[in-house]
Write a protein that holds these residues in place. Structure first.
Motif, PDB file in Angstrom:
ATOM      1  N   GLU A  50      12.696   1.950  -0.325  1.00  0.00           N
ATOM      2  CA  GLU A  50      12.816   1.330   1.000  1.00  0.00           C
ATOM      3  C   GLU A  50      11.626   0.427   1.290  1.00  0.00           C
ATOM      4  O   GLU A  50      11.783  -0.676   1.821  1.00  0.00           O
ATOM      5  CB  GLU A  50      12.937   2.423   2.062  1.00  0.00           C
ATOM      6  N   GLN A  51      10.431   0.885   0.954  1.00  0.00           N
ATOM      7  CA  GLN A  51       9.244   0.086   1.213  1.00  0.00           C
ATOM      8  C   GLN A  51       9.199  -1.171   0.340  1.00  0.00           C
ATOM      9  O   GLN A  51       8.760  -2.237   0.791  1.00  0.00           O
ATOM     10  CB  GLN A  51       7.989   0.922   0.978  1.00  0.00           C
ATOM     11  N   ALA A  52       9.661  -1.068  -0.895  1.00  0.00           N
ATOM     12  CA  ALA A  52       9.710  -2.240  -1.770  1.00  0.00           C
ATOM     13  C   ALA A  52      10.684  -3.282  -1.220  1.00  0.00           C
ATOM     14  O   ALA A  52      10.387  -4.485  -1.200  1.00  0.00           O
ATOM     15  CB  ALA A  52      10.109  -1.824  -3.184  1.00  0.00           C
ATOM     16  N   VAL A  53      11.862  -2.811  -0.767  1.00  0.00           N
ATOM     17  CA  VAL A  53      12.843  -3.728  -0.171  1.00  0.00           C
ATOM     18  C   VAL A  53      12.292  -4.333   1.108  1.00  0.00           C
ATOM     19  O   VAL A  53      12.516  -5.511   1.416  1.00  0.00           O
ATOM     20  CB  VAL A  53      14.167  -2.984   0.104  1.00  0.00           C
ATOM     21  N   GLU A  54      11.529  -3.557   1.833  1.00  0.00           N
ATOM     22  CA  GLU A  54      10.990  -3.989   3.122  1.00  0.00           C
ATOM     23  C   GLU A  54      10.008  -5.155   3.001  1.00  0.00           C
ATOM     24  O   GLU A  54       9.717  -5.835   3.987  1.00  0.00           O
ATOM     25  CB  GLU A  54      10.320  -2.799   3.806  1.00  0.00           C
ATOM     26  N   THR A  55       9.493  -5.400   1.816  1.00  0.00           N
ATOM     27  CA  THR A  55       8.597  -6.546   1.632  1.00  0.00           C
ATOM     28  C   THR A  55       9.301  -7.869   1.925  1.00  0.00           C
ATOM     29  O   THR A  55       8.624  -8.889   2.128  1.00  0.00           O
ATOM     30  CB  THR A  55       8.026  -6.584   0.206  1.00  0.00           C
ATOM     31  N   VAL A  56      10.637  -7.885   1.973  1.00  0.00           N
ATOM     32  CA  VAL A  56      11.360  -9.131   2.283  1.00  0.00           C
ATOM     33  C   VAL A  56      11.062  -9.599   3.698  1.00  0.00           C
ATOM     34  O   VAL A  56      11.344 -10.759   4.037  1.00  0.00           O
ATOM     35  CB  VAL A  56      12.890  -8.967   2.093  1.00  0.00           C
ATOM     36  N   THR A  57      10.488  -8.728   4.531  1.00  0.00           N
ATOM     37  CA  THR A  57      10.156  -9.154   5.885  1.00  0.00           C
ATOM     38  C   THR A  57       9.089 -10.247   5.895  1.00  0.00           C
ATOM     39  O   THR A  57       8.903 -10.902   6.920  1.00  0.00           O
ATOM     40  CB  THR A  57       9.683  -7.958   6.739  1.00  0.00           C
ATOM     41  N   VAL A  58       8.399 -10.443   4.796  1.00  0.00           N
ATOM     42  CA  VAL A  58       7.437 -11.543   4.732  1.00  0.00           C
ATOM     43  C   VAL A  58       8.149 -12.891   4.835  1.00  0.00           C
ATOM     44  O   VAL A  58       7.556 -13.902   5.229  1.00  0.00           O
ATOM     45  CB  VAL A  58       6.589 -11.463   3.435  1.00  0.00           C
ATOM     46  N   PHE A  59       9.444 -12.905   4.486  1.00  0.00           N
ATOM     47  CA  PHE A  59      10.233 -14.139   4.575  1.00  0.00           C
ATOM     48  C   PHE A  59      11.024 -14.216   5.884  1.00  0.00           C
ATOM     49  O   PHE A  59      11.641 -15.239   6.175  1.00  0.00           O
ATOM     50  CB  PHE A  59      11.215 -14.230   3.404  1.00  0.00           C
ATOM     51  N   GLY A  60      11.042 -13.127   6.646  1.00  0.00           N
ATOM     52  CA  GLY A  60      11.814 -13.109   7.883  1.00  0.00           C
ATOM     53  C   GLY A  60      11.156 -13.916   8.983  1.00  0.00           C
ATOM     54  O   GLY A  60       9.939 -14.159   8.975  1.00  0.00           O
ATOM     55  N   LEU A  69      12.445   1.530  11.016  1.00  0.00           N
ATOM     56  CA  LEU A  69      13.060   2.074   9.808  1.00  0.00           C
ATOM     57  C   LEU A  69      12.003   2.589   8.849  1.00  0.00           C
ATOM     58  O   LEU A  69      12.011   3.766   8.455  1.00  0.00           O
ATOM     59  CB  LEU A  69      13.920   1.015   9.120  1.00  0.00           C
ATOM     60  N   GLY A  70      11.074   1.721   8.463  1.00  0.00           N
ATOM     61  CA  GLY A  70      10.016   2.137   7.541  1.00  0.00           C
ATOM     62  C   GLY A  70       9.146   3.226   8.124  1.00  0.00           C
ATOM     63  O   GLY A  70       8.738   4.161   7.415  1.00  0.00           O
ATOM     64  N   GLY A  71       8.858   3.133   9.435  1.00  0.00           N
ATOM     65  CA  GLY A  71       8.018   4.146  10.072  1.00  0.00           C
ATOM     66  C   GLY A  71       8.654   5.517  10.075  1.00  0.00           C
ATOM     67  O   GLY A  71       7.987   6.521   9.816  1.00  0.00           O
ATOM     68  N   THR A  72       9.964   5.578  10.335  1.00  0.00           N
ATOM     69  CA  THR A  72      10.660   6.862  10.367  1.00  0.00           C
ATOM     70  C   THR A  72      10.677   7.515   8.982  1.00  0.00           C
ATOM     71  O   THR A  72      10.357   8.706   8.838  1.00  0.00           O
ATOM     72  CB  THR A  72      12.102   6.673  10.865  1.00  0.00           C
ATOM     73  N   ILE A  73      11.055   6.735   7.964  1.00  0.00           N
ATOM     74  CA  ILE A  73      11.074   7.280   6.602  1.00  0.00           C
ATOM     75  C   ILE A  73       9.663   7.671   6.173  1.00  0.00           C
ATOM     76  O   ILE A  73       9.451   8.690   5.508  1.00  0.00           O
ATOM     77  CB  ILE A  73      11.687   6.267   5.620  1.00  0.00           C
ATOM     78  N   SER A 110       0.823  -1.214   0.000  1.00  0.00           N
ATOM     79  CA  SER A 110       0.000   0.000   0.000  1.00  0.00           C
ATOM     80  C   SER A 110       0.853   1.257   0.000  1.00  0.00           C
ATOM     81  O   SER A 110       0.539   2.238  -0.690  1.00  0.00           O
ATOM     82  CB  SER A 110      -0.921   0.000   1.228  1.00  0.00           C
ATOM     83  N   THR A 111       1.942   1.251   0.771  1.00  0.00           N
ATOM     84  CA  THR A 111       2.792   2.441   0.814  1.00  0.00           C
ATOM     85  C   THR A 111       3.526   2.660  -0.505  1.00  0.00           C
ATOM     86  O   THR A 111       3.723   3.802  -0.933  1.00  0.00           O
ATOM     87  CB  THR A 111       3.791   2.339   1.977  1.00  0.00           C
ATOM     88  N   VAL A 112       3.926   1.578  -1.171  1.00  0.00           N
ATOM     89  CA  VAL A 112       4.522   1.704  -2.505  1.00  0.00           C
ATOM     90  C   VAL A 112       3.504   2.312  -3.463  1.00  0.00           C
ATOM     91  O   VAL A 112       3.836   3.179  -4.293  1.00  0.00           O
ATOM     92  CB  VAL A 112       5.003   0.328  -3.017  1.00  0.00           C
ATOM     93  N   SER A 123      10.144  10.727  -2.433  1.00  0.00           N
ATOM     94  CA  SER A 123       9.182   9.671  -2.767  1.00  0.00           C
ATOM     95  C   SER A 123       9.882   8.443  -3.318  1.00  0.00           C
ATOM     96  O   SER A 123       9.510   7.303  -3.017  1.00  0.00           O
ATOM     97  CB  SER A 123       8.153  10.191  -3.779  1.00  0.00           C
ATOM     98  N   ALA A 124      10.913   8.662  -4.149  1.00  0.00           N
ATOM     99  CA  ALA A 124      11.669   7.547  -4.709  1.00  0.00           C
ATOM    100  C   ALA A 124      12.390   6.777  -3.609  1.00  0.00           C
ATOM    101  O   ALA A 124      12.436   5.536  -3.622  1.00  0.00           O
ATOM    102  CB  ALA A 124      12.663   8.054  -5.745  1.00  0.00           C
ATOM    103  N   LEU A 125      12.947   7.505  -2.635  1.00  0.00           N
ATOM    104  CA  LEU A 125      13.619   6.862  -1.508  1.00  0.00           C
ATOM    105  C   LEU A 125      12.632   6.035  -0.694  1.00  0.00           C
ATOM    106  O   LEU A 125      12.903   4.877  -0.343  1.00  0.00           O
ATOM    107  CB  LEU A 125      14.267   7.923  -0.610  1.00  0.00           C
ATOM    108  N   PHE A 126      11.490   6.625  -0.406  1.00  0.00           N
ATOM    109  CA  PHE A 126      10.454   5.925   0.367  1.00  0.00           C
ATOM    110  C   PHE A 126       9.954   4.696  -0.391  1.00  0.00           C
ATOM    111  O   PHE A 126       9.807   3.607   0.177  1.00  0.00           O
ATOM    112  CB  PHE A 126       9.308   6.886   0.656  1.00  0.00           C
ATOM    113  N   LEU A 127       9.720   4.864  -1.680  1.00  0.00           N
ATOM    114  CA  LEU A 127       9.244   3.760  -2.513  1.00  0.00           C
ATOM    115  C   LEU A 127      10.244   2.603  -2.514  1.00  0.00           C
ATOM    116  O   LEU A 127       9.867   1.438  -2.328  1.00  0.00           O
ATOM    117  CB  LEU A 127       8.987   4.261  -3.932  1.00  0.00           C
TER     118      LEU A 127
END
Length: 219
Positions: A166-176, A191-195, A133-135, A160-164
Motif C-alpha cells: 500500500e505504501q509503495a502504491v501510495e508514492t503515486v501521490t507525488v504526481f497527484g 488510508l495510509g495512516g489507518t493501515i 521511509s515506511t516501505v 507487513s507485506a500489505l503495508f509495504l
C-alpha cells in the motif's frame, strides 16, 4: 521499568500526540487545492492551531525514536539498520513538515497569495516522500518471516507485506494534484495512516512478546 512496558507506554503516547496534532488543526485546514488567499486567511485565524500541531510533531518524532530503538534491537543485522533508517526518515520528514506549518503561522499576513500557496504546498509532499521511509520500515520485518528460520510470525509477514504494498502504491501521490491522490491528501493521511496504525500495533504486539520472554529468561 520493564522494556516491554516502556515500549507500550511510549507508542501509546506517540499515537496520542499524533492524533492530537490533527485534532488541533480542526476540520477546515487548507489543502493543496486551497488558493493562496485561503491559505493566508487560515493561518492568520488559526496560528495557535498550527503551532500546536508543530509542537505535537516534536513529541511524535521523539516517540518514534524510542519505538525504533527498541524494535530494532530485536532484529538481526542488517535488518535492524534498515528498519531504523526508515524510522528516522519518518521522524525527520514529520519535523520538516511541521516546521513549515509553524513558520507560515508566524507572519502570514506579510505574504502575497502566490508565495503563501507555494510555501504551503512544499511540506504537503511529506506524504508521498515519507512513503519511502515506511516501505523501508516494513521491508525488513516482512523479510524476517521468510526462509527456514523465520523470526516473525506469518500473520505479521502478511500484515507487513500489505503495508509495504500500500505504501509503495501510495508514492503515486507525488504526481497527484487534487482529490484522493493529492499529496498530503486522503490517500496519504487516512488510508495510509489507518493501515500504518494497524501495522505499528502488530509490530508492538510482537515486540512486547519477545521482550517479555527475554525478561523471563534472564530472571
Amino acid at each position: 521499568m520493564k522494556p516491554s512496558r516502556i515500549l507500550l507506554i511510549g507508542i501509546l503516547a506517540t499515537g496520542a500526540f499524533y492524533v492530537a496534532g490533527f485534532v488541533a488543526l480542526g476540520a477546515s485546514f487548507p489543502t493543496v487545492d486551497s488558493t493562496g488567499k485561503e491559505v493566508i486567511e487560515w493561518f492568520s485565524n488559526n496560528g495557535a492551531r498550527a503551532r500546536l500541531y508543530a509542537w505535537t510533531a516534536a513529541f511524535v518524532s521523539a516517540g518514534l525514536a524510542v519505538f525504533g530503538g527498541q524494535v530494532s534491537a530485536l532484529l538481526p543485522v542488517p535488518h535492524r539498520y534498515i528498519f531504523m533508517a526508515g524510522v528516522l526518515g519518518f521522524a525527520i520528514t514529520a519535523q520538516v513538515q511541521a516546521w513549515f506549518w509553524a513558520g507560515l503561522a508566524l507572519y502570514p499576513q506579510d505574504l502575497d497569495a502566490a508565495a503563501a500557496r507555494t510555501i504551503f504546498v512544499i511540506p504537503a509532499y511529506w506524504g508521498p516522500l515519507v512513503n519511502g521511509s515506511t516501505v523501508t520500515m516494513a521491508l525488513p520485518i516482512a523479510a524476517l518471516g521468510l526462509g527456514g528460520s523465520p523470526i516473525v510470525p506469518r500473520w505479521l509477514v502478511c500484515l507487513s507485506a500489505l503495508f509495504l504494498l500500500e505504501q509503495a502504491v501510495e508514492t503515486v501521490t507525488v504526481f497527484g494534484r487534487t482529490g484522493f491522490i493529492a499529496p498530503g491528501g486522503t490517500m496519504n493521511v487516512y488510508l495510509g495512516g489507518t493501515i500504518g496504525f494497524v501495522w505499528v500495533g502488530g509490530i508492538v504486539h510482537w515486540a512486547i512478546g519477545r521482550l517479555e520472554r527475554a525478561d523471563q529468561g534472564s530472571g
